[in-house]
Each structure stands twice: as structure tokens, then as C-alpha cells.
Motif scaffolding. Structure first.
Motif, short mmCIF file in Angstrom:
data_model
loop_
_atom_site.label_atom_id
_atom_site.label_comp_id
_atom_site.label_asym_id
_atom_site.label_seq_id
_atom_site.Cartn_x
_atom_site.Cartn_y
_atom_site.Cartn_z
N HIS A 91 0.83 -1.21 0.00
CA HIS A 91 0.00 0.00 0.00
C HIS A 91 0.86 1.25 0.00
CE1 HIS A 91 -2.29 3.28 1.92
NE2 HIS A 91 -3.36 2.75 1.36
N ASP A 92 1.85 1.30 0.90
CA ASP A 92 2.69 2.49 1.03
C ASP A 92 3.57 2.69 -0.20
OD1 ASP A 92 1.52 2.66 3.49
OD2 ASP A 92 3.37 2.37 4.65
N VAL A 94 3.10 1.60 -3.35
CA VAL A 94 2.33 1.96 -4.54
C VAL A 94 1.93 3.43 -4.49
CG1 VAL A 94 0.08 1.63 -5.68
CG2 VAL A 94 1.47 -0.35 -5.05
N ARG A 95 1.59 3.94 -3.31
CA ARG A 95 1.02 5.28 -3.19
C ARG A 95 2.04 6.36 -2.89
NH1 ARG A 95 -2.35 1.50 -2.48
NH2 ARG A 95 -4.56 1.71 -3.06
N GLN A 96 3.34 6.02 -2.90
CA GLN A 96 4.33 7.06 -2.63
C GLN A 96 4.30 8.12 -3.73
OE1 GLN A 96 8.43 5.56 -2.85
NE2 GLN A 96 7.72 3.85 -4.11
N GLN A 97 4.38 9.36 -3.31
CA GLN A 97 4.41 10.49 -4.24
C GLN A 97 5.50 11.45 -3.80
OE1 GLN A 97 0.60 12.18 -5.57
NE2 GLN A 97 -0.45 10.61 -4.36
N ALA A 323 -0.05 11.19 -11.04
CA ALA A 323 0.32 10.16 -10.06
C ALA A 323 -0.82 9.16 -9.87
CB ALA A 323 0.69 10.80 -8.72
N GLN A 324 -2.05 9.62 -9.97
CA GLN A 324 -3.17 8.70 -9.76
C GLN A 324 -3.24 7.63 -10.84
OE1 GLN A 324 -4.96 8.50 -6.97
NE2 GLN A 324 -3.58 10.14 -6.28
N ILE A 327 -0.62 5.09 -9.83
CA ILE A 327 -1.12 4.32 -8.70
C ILE A 327 -2.16 3.31 -9.18
CG2 ILE A 327 -2.48 4.49 -6.57
CD1 ILE A 327 -1.01 7.22 -6.10
N TRP A 330 -0.30 0.43 -11.10
CA TRP A 330 0.42 -0.45 -10.17
C TRP A 330 -0.55 -1.27 -9.33
CZ3 TRP A 330 5.24 2.45 -7.76
CH2 TRP A 330 6.13 2.77 -8.80
N SER A 331 -1.65 -0.66 -8.91
CA SER A 331 -2.63 -1.38 -8.09
C SER A 331 -3.24 -2.53 -8.89
CB SER A 331 -3.73 -0.43 -7.61
OG SER A 331 -3.19 0.57 -6.76
#
Length: 359
Positions: A91-92, A94-97, A323-324, A327, A330-331
Motif C-alpha cells: 500500500h505504502d 504503490v502510493r508514494q508520491q 500520479a493517480q 497508482i 500499479w494497483s
């Protein structure tokens, strides 16, 4: 169940073992974790099954040898409730920005390193003891320590040093040791589960004091992140990504009592060093991998993933303004990767040796 997403490759000795015994959790002695950045995300469901449900059916000591994201994954395996820990890791990650300050085109290495240090502190804060004191798992984090001109980071000396390292490595891998040495930080008291005659090697102990620095060093890609200097409990110097010396951990594995080296990996080839990526003749299997079983995604299945490939670092550039979208891609890839775990679990119940491919 016909395997379509997963391919299982076995070295000669590993194949003989499986033909005689199948593959059982008590057979596993060593698990490597490769460098490779976001590619490692595809292994999340396999990690959760292997560490959360399968290895729990056995009680033997297991060595975990990781570089870069592989070291982060295998450190996560040592936390209590590894399934939950791996879910948070995925989770962390994948969502790193990375928001770039006004007036800059990209983050400087020191800025990126500072943010990474914060994320490690948030993830392992108060839990390092769980990793170091695990009752079964002996962790070995691989870093690359600079020598001579690469002994300290600098605007001129670092590019010059890596240019020299690249040139000499292309002639002979062992000569890379003049520029960089393999420096392994291990669970206190744990012996290395591989021989070290192939490359200049040091071993030091992990501790509460140096754990985060070691893990950050193992992930510090030159020119993208800053080197980590002067790690407590080890010689002074600049420490970089463990993947430089040992990209896919093509090591002289010497598992105890002829056990198995089980390797969840994102491809078949076990490439020795980062600077060997373009040297195809070094991608072949060797006797070091005789007792290895590689679990890797099928190339055709990979082409069915978003953008026809595994997640990788180039996605940060590809999706720089969205970025979305990154994400989301990758998700979806990590959700699809559940098939790798499902197919491995189904194969274990049959042990069909005709599904084994030569490594």
C-alpha cells in the motif's frame, strides 16, 4: 490447474530433490530478494502466501538475503503478522508520491533520501527488535561500499568512480571489487549462507542503531539517492545500493543439509550485478544456483499487465503529471499478481515435475 501466469525454474539439484520429495516448507533454507525497484511489487501475493501461510507449517531456520527493495521485502517478512506487514508495504510503496518544490524540475538526491529515511522510520519505528530477534529468520542486507575514489560521495569523484567501475566490470566482474565491495549486514551471530570467494566481501552485524541506515543504503541508487556515509558498526565510507554489486543475488549458495534456495523473482535470469544488465553472457545460470527454485511471472502474462510490463521506476517519469494513473496501473498489476500465488499454491498440492523448467 494449468499454470499461465507463473513459471517455475529449478537448478539440477533442486529438480532432483523435488522429483524425490516434492517441495515442502521444511525444505527451504534460503530465500533471496532481488533489487529492481517497483518490479518487486509483483511478488507481493507470493510473499504473503510464502511467509504468512506456507513457511508457518515448518520450524527450521531460514536465511533471508536481500538487496534494495528485496532487502525491504525480506525485512518486512521478519515482522510479526507478515501478511499484514506486506499489505502495508505494498500500500505504502504503490502510493508514494514525491512533490517537487517550486523552482525545481526534480528532487535532488539529498531531498529524495530524506523522504525515504522518513518512510523507513514510519514503517519500522519501534519494530526493529522484531526483525533482529526473529526466532527463525536470519536477515542479511546487502550493500555496496565504495572504495578509494568512491569512498566518499562527491560531484566529480562519484561519476568518475562509477565510470571506472563500469569499464573494469565489463572486462571481469571480480575487478569491480577494486571500486566497490559487497558489505553484508546480518542478524547478530548469523553466518552467511553463501560462499564469498567470488567477490570482495565484508560482513557486519545489524543493530537497532544502524538498521534504518543499512536498509536505506541498500536502496540508495547512485545519482538518484545520496549515499549513506559511516554506518555505525562498520568501516567509514559511502554505502550504496546492494544491487550494484549483487543485482539479483547470483551468489554461491551453500544451503545447510542440501536444502532448497527458494527465489520469488520477477524474471528467470539471475543477473550478478547491476552493471551486468547489458552483458547478456553473464545472465546464464551457473553451479551457484544448483539448489535454487525460481518462481517468476510468465513473459506472455506480463504483457497482459497495464502498459504491457511490470511496474518500474520509469513509471515515475511516464506518469510524472498524473500520479493517480500510476497508482491505478500499479494497483491493478498487484491485484493481477494474485494469480502467481494461486498457481504456486495449486502446484504445491500436485508437485508436477513436468511443470519444472531448467534454470
Amino acid at each position: 490447474m494449468t499454470m499461465k501466469a507463473l513459471r517455475i525454474y529449478a537448478g539440477p539439484a533442486a529438480r532432483k530433490h523435488i522429483e524425490a520429495n516434492g517441495l515442502r516448507p521444511q525444505d527451504v533454507r534460503t530465500i533471496p530478494g532481488a533489487a529492481g525497484g517497483p518490479k518487486g511489487l509483483i511478488l507481493g501475493p507470493l510473499d504473503r502466501f510464502i511467509f504468512g501461510r506456507w513457511l508457518t507449517q515448518s520450524s527450521q531456520q531460514v536465511h533471508l538475503v536481500g538487496a534494495s527493495i528485496g532487502a525491504w521485502r525480506l525485512s518486512t517478512a521478519c515482522l510479526s503478522d507478515p501478511q499484514k506487514a506486506f499489505e502495508r508495504f505494498e500500500h505504502d510503496y504503490v502510493r508514494q508520491q514525491f512533490e517537487v518544490p517550486p523552482g525545481q524540475k526534480r528532487l535532488r538526491p539529498d531531498q529524495l533520501s530524506a523522504r525515504f529515511a522518513e518512510s523507513l522510520h514510519d514503517f519500522y519505528g519501534g519494530r526493529i527488535g522484531e526483525v533482529l530477534n526473529h526466532s527463525r529468520y536470519k536477515l542479511h542486507v546487502v550493500t555496496s561500499r565504495g572504495r578509494h575514489i568512491l569512498g566518499r560521495e562527491g560531484r566529480a569523484r562519484t561519476p568518475f568512480g562509477y565510470l571506472g567501475a563500469f569499464a573494469t566490470n565489463s572486462l571481469h566482474r571480480k575487478s569491480l571489487g577494486a571500486w566497490l565491495e559487497r558489505c553484508v549486514f546480518s542478524t547478530p551471530g548469523a553466518a552467511l549462507p553463501f560462499g564469498t570467494n567470488d567477490f570482495r566481501t565484508r560482513q557486519h552485524a545489524l543493530s537497532e542503531e544502524n538498521f534504518n541506515m543499512v536498509l536505506q543504503a541498500s536502496c540508495s541508487i547512485p545519482f538518484l539517492l545520496a549515499a549513506v556515509h559511516d554506518i555505525p558498526g562498520a568501516p567509514r565510507g559511502a554505502y550504496w545500493d546492494g544491487g550494484i554489486t549483487d543485482y539479483h543475488l547470483h551468489l554461491d549458495y551453500q544451503p545447510a543439509d542440501e536444502g532448497i534456495v527458494l527465489y520469488p523473482h520477477f524474471q528467470q535470469a539471475v543477473v550478478p550485478g547491476w552493471l551486468d544488465k547489458g552483458l547478456r553472457w553473464r545472465h546464464k545460470s551457473t553451479g551457484f544456483l544448483d539448489r535454487m527454485v525460481v518462481l517468476a511471472p510468465d513473459a506472455d502474462w506480463v504483457r497482459s499487465l497495464p502498459n504491457g510490463k511490470l511496474p518500474d521506476r520509469k513509471d515515475f517519469i511516464r506518469f510524472a503529471n498524473d500520479a493517480q494513473a500510476r497508482i491505478g496501473a500499479w494497483s491493478r498489476a498487484t491485484r493481477e499478481a494474485q494469480r502467481l500465488s494461486d498457481e504456486f499454491e495449486a502446484w504445491l498440492s500436485t508437485g508436477r515435475t513436468q511443470d519444472l523448467l531448467p534454470l
